[in-house]
Design a protein around this motif. Structure first.
Motif, mmCIF file in Angstrom:
data_model
loop_
_atom_site.group_PDB
_atom_site.id
_atom_site.type_symbol
_atom_site.label_atom_id
_atom_site.label_comp_id
_atom_site.label_asym_id
_atom_site.label_seq_id
_atom_site.Cartn_x
_atom_site.Cartn_y
_atom_site.Cartn_z
ATOM 1 N N GLY A 90 1.041 -1.350 0.012
ATOM 2 C CA GLY A 90 -0.059 -0.095 -0.050
ATOM 3 C C GLY A 90 0.864 1.050 0.008
ATOM 4 O O GLY A 90 1.502 1.689 1.183
ATOM 5 N N VAL A 91 1.112 1.559 -1.208
ATOM 6 C CA VAL A 91 1.902 2.977 -1.332
ATOM 7 C C VAL A 91 1.228 4.277 -1.485
ATOM 8 O O VAL A 91 1.336 5.032 -2.563
ATOM 9 N N GLY A 92 0.209 4.248 -0.432
ATOM 10 C CA GLY A 92 -0.296 5.686 -0.344
ATOM 11 C C GLY A 92 0.548 6.847 0.431
ATOM 12 O O GLY A 92 1.620 6.882 0.125
ATOM 13 N N ASN A 93 -0.099 7.746 1.093
ATOM 14 C CA ASN A 93 0.433 8.948 1.821
ATOM 15 C C ASN A 93 1.468 8.195 2.840
ATOM 16 O O ASN A 93 2.572 8.524 2.958
ATOM 17 N N ASP A 116 1.117 -2.499 -4.641
ATOM 18 C CA ASP A 116 0.059 -1.640 -4.719
ATOM 19 C C ASP A 116 -0.680 -2.185 -5.765
ATOM 20 O O ASP A 116 -0.465 -3.192 -6.558
ATOM 21 N N VAL A 117 -2.105 -1.512 -5.899
ATOM 22 C CA VAL A 117 -2.751 -1.993 -7.280
ATOM 23 C C VAL A 117 -3.163 -0.815 -8.105
ATOM 24 O O VAL A 117 -3.471 -0.769 -9.082
ATOM 25 N N LYS A 121 1.358 3.596 -10.209
ATOM 26 C CA LYS A 121 2.519 3.542 -9.082
ATOM 27 C C LYS A 121 3.361 2.267 -9.612
ATOM 28 O O LYS A 121 4.409 2.278 -9.224
ATOM 29 N N LEU A 134 0.082 -5.818 -6.799
ATOM 30 C CA LEU A 134 -0.477 -6.798 -5.850
ATOM 31 C C LEU A 134 -0.497 -8.277 -6.363
ATOM 32 O O LEU A 134 -0.297 -9.419 -5.700
ATOM 33 N N THR A 151 -0.035 -0.631 4.678
ATOM 34 C CA THR A 151 -0.520 0.647 4.731
ATOM 35 C C THR A 151 -1.591 0.605 3.754
ATOM 36 O O THR A 151 -1.539 1.750 2.928
ATOM 37 N N VAL A 152 -2.530 -0.183 3.530
ATOM 38 C CA VAL A 152 -3.621 -0.220 2.585
ATOM 39 C C VAL A 152 -4.916 0.501 3.080
ATOM 40 O O VAL A 152 -4.959 0.572 4.494
ATOM 41 N N PRO A 153 -5.669 0.657 2.513
ATOM 42 C CA PRO A 153 -6.974 1.058 3.154
ATOM 43 C C PRO A 153 -7.520 -0.062 3.954
ATOM 44 O O PRO A 153 -7.567 -1.351 3.531
#
Ligand code: ATP
Length: 209
Positions: A90-93, A116-117, A121, A134, A151-153
């Motif tokens: 999970g490559v978010g913020n 990530d999906v 990215k 993923l 660090t995913v939703p």
């Protein structure tokens, strides 16, 4: 070194002790008192003395603890000689912040690979760490990577964990607020930053300094 079984609360303080002792050793210090340690790591000295008694480090009155002995004990106990390779999902913020940070002050811990999906990215790198889809996790995850940072939703956290459970991953650091179920062979630690902040607010209110 024959390692005794250390209580979990003590084990959690080990990295804190280790960081301080390492700096002491680098500055050429040979010994340290429990009072000095207590001041530096903000743990009361009775707790420090009890913790250290589990390590077989018995401080002498008027002398304190031998820094080199402690250092070699911590190094071995914390496996500081082995490289700890980590995957990030999970490559978010938050995930991006971890990739940029990448434990640079801790030279034996490293995020090696990220998933990530988000197509925009995939195939890119952040601070040198490659990001894969993923869908390719089982294929791309190296065998030596035993830890994953999540660090995913929240709503996908359980599904992602179920997939991680089929890989070589043994430990998960869950930064999502989701309470996740894991099979027996996996250890999961939860870090919910919002809860931590709320706890701090509660303590400030009810136990003011
Ligand atoms: P951003 O601003 O990039 O959306 P965020 O941290 O606020 O960051 P979240 O919605 O929490 O966003 O998502 C974190 C990251 O997890 C995003 O990069 C997203 O693409 C990714 N993600 C979403 N679903 C999955 C999944 N099933 N597996 C892996 N990563 C996922």
């Amino acid at each position: 070194m024959n390692q005794p079984k250390i209580p979990q609360a003590t084990a959690k303080r080990l990295p804190l002790y280790y960081r301080f002792i390492k700096n002491l050793s680098l500055s050429g210090k040979q010994r340290v008192s429990s009072a000095e340690l207590s001041e530096a790591v903000k743990v009361d000295s009775a707790t420090i003395r009890r913790d250290f008694s589990y390590f077989g480090a018995l401080g002498k009155k008027g002398y304190g603890y031998n820094v080199n002995y402690l250092l070699s004990f911590f190094r071995q106990t914390l496996d500081q000689d082995d490289l700890i390779s980590v995957a990030l999902i999970g490559v978010g913020n938050l995930g991006t912040a971890f990739l940029n940070y990448n434990f640079t002050k801790n030279n034996n811990t490293k995020i090696e690979i990220a998933f990530d999906v988000d197509e925009s990215k995939i195939g890119t790198k952040i601070s040198g760490v490659p990001i894969y889809h993923l869908d390719d996790m089982e294929k791309e995850l190296p065998e030596n990577v035993k830890l994953a940072i999540l660090t995913v939703p929240s709503h996908v956290a359980q599904a992602v964990t179920d997939r991680l459970a089929t890989t070589a991953i043994e430990g998960i650091l869950n930064f999502t607020p989701a309470r996740i179920n894991v099979p027996e062979h996996i250890r999961i630690h939860h870090i919910d930053l919002a809860v931590e902040l709320q706890t701090l607010v509660y303590f400030l209110k009810h136990y003011p300094k």
